[in-house]
Design a protein around this motif. Structure first.
Motif, short mmCIF file in Angstrom:
data_model
loop_
_atom_site.label_atom_id
_atom_site.label_comp_id
_atom_site.label_asym_id
_atom_site.label_seq_id
_atom_site.Cartn_x
_atom_site.Cartn_y
_atom_site.Cartn_z
N LEU A 148 19.09 -64.86 -25.32
CA LEU A 148 17.77 -64.62 -24.74
C LEU A 148 17.10 -63.51 -25.53
O LEU A 148 17.75 -62.54 -25.93
CB LEU A 148 17.89 -64.19 -23.27
N HIS A 149 15.80 -63.65 -25.75
CA HIS A 149 15.02 -62.63 -26.44
C HIS A 149 13.79 -62.33 -25.59
O HIS A 149 13.12 -63.24 -25.11
CB HIS A 149 14.58 -63.10 -27.82
N GLY A 150 13.50 -61.05 -25.40
CA GLY A 150 12.31 -60.65 -24.66
C GLY A 150 11.60 -59.53 -25.39
O GLY A 150 12.22 -58.73 -26.10
N GLU A 151 10.28 -59.51 -25.26
CA GLU A 151 9.51 -58.41 -25.85
C GLU A 151 8.23 -58.19 -25.08
O GLU A 151 7.71 -59.10 -24.42
CB GLU A 151 9.23 -58.64 -27.33
N ALA A 152 7.75 -56.96 -25.15
CA ALA A 152 6.51 -56.58 -24.48
C ALA A 152 5.86 -55.45 -25.27
O ALA A 152 6.55 -54.66 -25.91
CB ALA A 152 6.80 -56.12 -23.05
N TRP A 183 -2.32 -56.31 -23.96
CA TRP A 183 -0.88 -56.29 -23.71
C TRP A 183 -0.34 -57.71 -23.74
O TRP A 183 -1.07 -58.67 -23.59
CB TRP A 183 -0.56 -55.59 -22.40
N GLN A 184 0.95 -57.81 -23.99
CA GLN A 184 1.60 -59.10 -23.99
C GLN A 184 3.05 -58.95 -23.55
O GLN A 184 3.65 -57.88 -23.67
CB GLN A 184 1.54 -59.76 -25.37
N VAL A 185 3.59 -60.03 -23.05
CA VAL A 185 5.00 -60.11 -22.69
C VAL A 185 5.45 -61.54 -23.00
O VAL A 185 4.68 -62.49 -22.83
CB VAL A 185 5.23 -59.73 -21.21
N GLN A 186 6.65 -61.67 -23.53
CA GLN A 186 7.17 -63.01 -23.81
C GLN A 186 8.69 -63.02 -23.70
O GLN A 186 9.34 -61.99 -23.88
CB GLN A 186 6.74 -63.52 -25.18
N GLY A 187 9.21 -64.17 -23.37
CA GLY A 187 10.64 -64.37 -23.30
C GLY A 187 10.99 -65.72 -23.89
O GLY A 187 10.25 -66.69 -23.70
N GLY A 212 10.08 -70.68 -25.30
CA GLY A 212 9.89 -69.77 -24.18
C GLY A 212 8.47 -69.76 -23.67
O GLY A 212 7.75 -70.76 -23.76
N TYR A 213 8.06 -68.59 -23.18
CA TYR A 213 6.76 -68.43 -22.53
C TYR A 213 6.14 -67.10 -22.97
O TYR A 213 6.85 -66.11 -23.13
CB TYR A 213 6.95 -68.44 -21.01
#
Length: 79
Positions: free
Chosen positions: A13-17, A30-34, A49-50
């Motif tokens: 799993l990879h997530g970033e914001a 701003w952004q967020v994704q996973g 992902g999204y």
């Protein structure tokens, strides 16, 4: 900020914001994704992902206040 979690068998799993703007460019953005990743080989990683991205910009009467969201797919190639 970003982070990864290994799930085993080549999956992870990879997530970033991030957040920015603060009146310098946009008032705020701003952004967020996973994503779910699969390491297909030593050189190729596939992911799906999204992502949610919001931008609020206002300059001399030009207003750009938008939020975009939806699925994303990608591939990484290492050389």
């Amino acid at each position: 900020m970003s982070g990864d979690v290994a799930l085993g068998n080549g999956f992870g799993l990879h997530g970033e914001a991030d957040v920015g703007g603060f009146g310098v460019g946009a008032d705020i953005d701003w952004q967020v994704q996973g994503t779910l990743q699969n390491r297909y080989s030593d050189t190729v990683t596939l992911e799906a992902g999204y992502r949610y991205l919001a931008v609020d910009y206002n300059n001399d009467g030009f207003v750009y206040d938008v939020a975009m969201q939806g699925p994303i797919i990608g591939a990484r190639f290492r050389f």
